[in-house]
Design a protein around this motif. Structure first.
Motif, PDB file in Angstrom:
ATOM      1  N   VAL A  95     111.511  38.838  32.849  1.00  0.00           N
ATOM      2  CA  VAL A  95     110.922  40.050  32.283  1.00  0.00           C
ATOM      3  C   VAL A  95     109.617  40.349  33.013  1.00  0.00           C
ATOM      4  O   VAL A  95     109.298  41.493  33.341  1.00  0.00           O
ATOM      5  CB  VAL A  95     110.644  39.881  30.767  1.00  0.00           C
ATOM      6  N   MET A  96     108.873  39.275  33.303  1.00  0.00           N
ATOM      7  CA  MET A  96     107.623  39.461  34.018  1.00  0.00           C
ATOM      8  C   MET A  96     107.868  39.955  35.448  1.00  0.00           C
ATOM      9  O   MET A  96     107.112  40.758  35.975  1.00  0.00           O
ATOM     10  CB  MET A  96     106.825  38.162  34.035  1.00  0.00           C
ATOM     11  N   GLN A  97     108.938  39.502  36.034  1.00  0.00           N
ATOM     12  CA  GLN A  97     109.238  40.002  37.375  1.00  0.00           C
ATOM     13  C   GLN A  97     109.559  41.499  37.329  1.00  0.00           C
ATOM     14  O   GLN A  97     109.166  42.259  38.206  1.00  0.00           O
ATOM     15  CB  GLN A  97     110.392  39.212  38.005  1.00  0.00           C
ATOM     16  N   SER A 150      94.741  53.113  45.061  1.00  0.00           N
ATOM     17  CA  SER A 150      95.885  53.910  45.470  1.00  0.00           C
ATOM     18  C   SER A 150      95.791  55.420  45.181  1.00  0.00           C
ATOM     19  O   SER A 150      96.635  56.154  45.652  1.00  0.00           O
ATOM     20  CB  SER A 150      97.105  53.377  44.762  1.00  0.00           C
ATOM     21  N   GLY A 151      94.803  55.832  44.417  1.00  0.00           N
ATOM     22  CA  GLY A 151      94.711  57.218  43.996  1.00  0.00           C
ATOM     23  C   GLY A 151      95.249  58.268  44.944  1.00  0.00           C
ATOM     24  O   GLY A 151      96.218  58.953  44.641  1.00  0.00           O
ATOM     25  N   GLY A 152      94.680  58.343  46.147  1.00  0.00           N
ATOM     26  CA  GLY A 152      95.053  59.439  47.024  1.00  0.00           C
ATOM     27  C   GLY A 152      96.152  59.112  48.015  1.00  0.00           C
ATOM     28  O   GLY A 152      96.403  59.885  48.931  1.00  0.00           O
ATOM     29  N   ASP A 153      96.814  57.977  47.864  1.00  0.00           N
ATOM     30  CA  ASP A 153      97.808  57.557  48.840  1.00  0.00           C
ATOM     31  C   ASP A 153      99.169  58.164  48.506  1.00  0.00           C
ATOM     32  O   ASP A 153      99.710  57.942  47.437  1.00  0.00           O
ATOM     33  CB  ASP A 153      97.899  56.022  48.820  1.00  0.00           C
ATOM     34  N   ALA A 154      99.710  58.932  49.451  1.00  0.00           N
ATOM     35  CA  ALA A 154     100.957  59.640  49.158  1.00  0.00           C
ATOM     36  C   ALA A 154     102.195  58.842  49.557  1.00  0.00           C
ATOM     37  O   ALA A 154     103.315  59.286  49.339  1.00  0.00           O
ATOM     38  CB  ALA A 154     100.950  60.991  49.877  1.00  0.00           C
ATOM     39  N   ARG A 155     101.970  57.678  50.145  1.00  0.00           N
ATOM     40  CA  ARG A 155     103.135  56.901  50.591  1.00  0.00           C
ATOM     41  C   ARG A 155     103.925  56.345  49.415  1.00  0.00           C
ATOM     42  O   ARG A 155     103.400  56.164  48.329  1.00  0.00           O
ATOM     43  CB  ARG A 155     102.663  55.733  51.468  1.00  0.00           C
ATOM     44  N   ARG A 156     105.211  56.063  49.674  1.00  0.00           N
ATOM     45  CA  ARG A 156     105.988  55.345  48.676  1.00  0.00           C
ATOM     46  C   ARG A 156     105.465  53.914  48.589  1.00  0.00           C
ATOM     47  O   ARG A 156     104.813  53.441  49.509  1.00  0.00           O
ATOM     48  CB  ARG A 156     107.473  55.381  49.064  1.00  0.00           C
ATOM     49  N   ARG A 157     105.776  53.253  47.481  1.00  0.00           N
ATOM     50  CA  ARG A 157     105.171  51.943  47.245  1.00  0.00           C
ATOM     51  C   ARG A 157     106.166  50.786  47.299  1.00  0.00           C
ATOM     52  O   ARG A 157     107.311  50.923  46.891  1.00  0.00           O
ATOM     53  CB  ARG A 157     104.459  51.933  45.890  1.00  0.00           C
ATOM     54  N   ILE A 158     105.662  49.673  47.823  1.00  0.00           N
ATOM     55  CA  ILE A 158     106.395  48.405  47.832  1.00  0.00           C
ATOM     56  C   ILE A 158     105.678  47.436  46.908  1.00  0.00           C
ATOM     57  O   ILE A 158     104.449  47.354  46.934  1.00  0.00           O
ATOM     58  CB  ILE A 158     106.414  47.801  49.261  1.00  0.00           C
ATOM     59  N   LEU A 159     106.449  46.743  46.082  1.00  0.00           N
ATOM     60  CA  LEU A 159     105.905  45.519  45.478  1.00  0.00           C
ATOM     61  C   LEU A 159     106.893  44.399  45.742  1.00  0.00           C
ATOM     62  O   LEU A 159     108.094  44.551  45.560  1.00  0.00           O
ATOM     63  CB  LEU A 159     105.701  45.616  43.965  1.00  0.00           C
ATOM     64  N   THR A 160     106.358  43.292  46.207  1.00  0.00           N
ATOM     65  CA  THR A 160     107.174  42.105  46.327  1.00  0.00           C
ATOM     66  C   THR A 160     106.266  40.902  46.182  1.00  0.00           C
ATOM     67  O   THR A 160     105.050  41.041  46.115  1.00  0.00           O
ATOM     68  CB  THR A 160     107.971  42.106  47.653  1.00  0.00           C
ATOM     69  N   GLY A 161     106.864  39.722  46.083  1.00  0.00           N
ATOM     70  CA  GLY A 161     106.007  38.569  45.843  1.00  0.00           C
ATOM     71  C   GLY A 161     106.663  37.245  46.145  1.00  0.00           C
ATOM     72  O   GLY A 161     107.850  37.180  46.458  1.00  0.00           O
ATOM     73  N   ILE A 162     105.836  36.218  46.045  1.00  0.00           N
ATOM     74  CA  ILE A 162     106.281  34.854  46.307  1.00  0.00           C
ATOM     75  C   ILE A 162     105.557  33.945  45.326  1.00  0.00           C
ATOM     76  O   ILE A 162     104.392  34.181  44.994  1.00  0.00           O
ATOM     77  CB  ILE A 162     105.977  34.470  47.776  1.00  0.00           C
ATOM     78  N   ASN A 179     106.265  43.072  37.043  1.00  0.00           N
ATOM     79  CA  ASN A 179     105.592  43.052  38.354  1.00  0.00           C
ATOM     80  C   ASN A 179     105.995  44.268  39.189  1.00  0.00           C
ATOM     81  O   ASN A 179     105.155  44.931  39.795  1.00  0.00           O
ATOM     82  CB  ASN A 179     106.002  41.821  39.177  1.00  0.00           C
ATOM     83  N   ILE A 180     107.295  44.506  39.217  1.00  0.00           N
ATOM     84  CA  ILE A 180     107.815  45.561  40.094  1.00  0.00           C
ATOM     85  C   ILE A 180     107.485  46.948  39.536  1.00  0.00           C
ATOM     86  O   ILE A 180     107.133  47.877  40.267  1.00  0.00           O
ATOM     87  CB  ILE A 180     109.335  45.388  40.299  1.00  0.00           C
ATOM     88  N   LEU A 181     107.566  47.061  38.197  1.00  0.00           N
ATOM     89  CA  LEU A 181     107.263  48.360  37.589  1.00  0.00           C
ATOM     90  C   LEU A 181     105.769  48.674  37.653  1.00  0.00           C
ATOM     91  O   LEU A 181     105.367  49.833  37.660  1.00  0.00           O
ATOM     92  CB  LEU A 181     107.732  48.389  36.129  1.00  0.00           C
TER      93      LEU A 181
END
Ligand code: TRP
Length: 349
Positions: free
Chosen positions: A148-150, A7-19, A153-155
């Motif tokens: 807490v782990m979730q 992700s170093g040079g990626d200026a986009r905002r970030r999504i994290l999600t999961g299943i 995950n998101i942080l």
């Protein structure tokens, strides 16, 4: 697949999600969340997590979890997630998730978890099971660590947005509270992530139950064949019994909820609803329409899924590559966390 830097040079905002990897994904997952993932994947830097630390309820059935990791990856590929642009991450192969969970556990009060309605409902289900399946089992420690782990995950990728099903909202609220506290008490390193719920927050099951869920056996799975879909729709609950040409109430017939959710021809659905209430429409006609609509939606998913299923090394590559990127950003974040918490003991001398 070409190597791309993390992700170093990626200026986009970030999504994290999961299943959680517990089995095949269904239309409820699709309309409640996956559709958003697909839509947003190019605009955000995305981390899609296969949350295998969260399956303590399947501890005695790990072979199912192992299979489900592949099922989930195939379903994701099937709906059109792009494993090069987005990262498919296997959670436990990024052990930083466990590490951050431990540090966060220092600061989060147990009461915060006990108030979490999703957790409460799940613990209640273990202690007083509807189906007797978990009879005699007690709630494992993991039930306290998993919210807490979730949060962890998101942080972890310092996510800005979390597209999820409605049932996950309490966890995201907990994440926001945690981010605020951490930023205030230590260093401001975490964005306060927003939740985003899909177009259809909760899809009814094929049996008319309020929620489509695997444990109820009322799902239409993304990998179901055309024949299976047709058969499941034929067997769907379609409201209280009616005579052939007897008018009915639209809100009593869940087939209309499905048509509202998936039929691209809103005018036709409106016309069928009007006719249903005025002069009656045979359930057979409604179900045939729904079958056609679902096949149109699912044909391309099945086709893509099938292509990957015939080339599993490609799926493995997607998981390896995504997990590697997930780990890279996790290690960056853990540097920031250790610095914020002043944990770099060895730097003293
Ligand atoms: N709890 C989610 C589920 O049951 C899975 C999950 C794990 C998740 N970590 C997450 C969802 C982080 C969103 C963000 O499906």
């Amino acid at each position: 697949m070409s190597e791309r830097p993390s992700s170093g040079g990626d200026a986009r905002r970030r999504i994290l999600t999961g299943i959680r990897p517990t089995g095949a994904l269904h239309l409820g997952h699709y309309a409640g969340a996956l559709e958003n993932w697909v839509r947003l994947q190019d605009d955000y830097e995305c981390y899609f997590l296969i949350a295998d630390y969260q399956v303590s309820d399947y501890a005695d059935d790990i072979s199912r979890v192992r299979d489900a990791v592949w099922e989930v990856a195939l379903d994701w590929l099937g709906v059109g997630l792009d494993p090069e642009g987005a990262s498919f991450v296997i959670e436990s192969l990024v052990p930083e998730h466990a590490e951050l969970t431990t540090w966060l556990g220092w600061f989060l009060p147990v009461g915060m978890l006990e108030r979490n309605p999703t957790l409460k409902a799940e613990m209640e289900a273990i202690e007083h099971p509807e189906d007797g399946k978990t009879k005699g089992k007690s709630v494992p420690v993991a039930f306290y660590t998993y919210p807490v782990m979730q949060v962890a995950n998101i942080l972890m990728p310092r996510a800005h947005l979390v597209p999820v099903g409605e049932d996950q909202l309490p966890h995201i609220e907990l994440t926001r509270e945690t981010a605020r506290r951490f930023n205030r008490e230590f260093k401001p390193i975490f964005p306060e992530p927003e939740a985003l719920v899909g177009r259809v927050p909760r899809l009814v099951g094929t049996d008319g139950n309020a929620k489509m869920s695997k444990s109820r056996g009322n799902t239409i799975d993304l990998k179901d064949s055309r024949e299976t879909v047709a058969k499941k729709v034929r067997g769907m609950y379609a409201g209280p019994p009616r005579g052939m040409n007897e008018p009915g109430k639209v809100e009593e017939n869940p087939i209309f909820l499905y048509l509202d959710a998936f039929d691209p021809d809103a005018a036709l659905v409106a016309e069928m609803k009007e006719r249903y209430e005025r002069s009656g429409v045979a359930n057979k006609e409604l179900k045939e329409r729904l079958t056609a609509v679902l096949q149109d939606l699912m044909d391309p998913i099945r086709e893509r899924r099938g292509r990957y299923a015939a080339n599993m090394p490609l799926v493995r590559e997607a998981l390896e590559y995504g997990t590697k990127r997930g780990r890279a950003i996790a290690q960056q974040t853990m540097e920031l966390v250790r610095d914020a918490l002043d944990l770099n003991y060895l730097r003293k001398y």
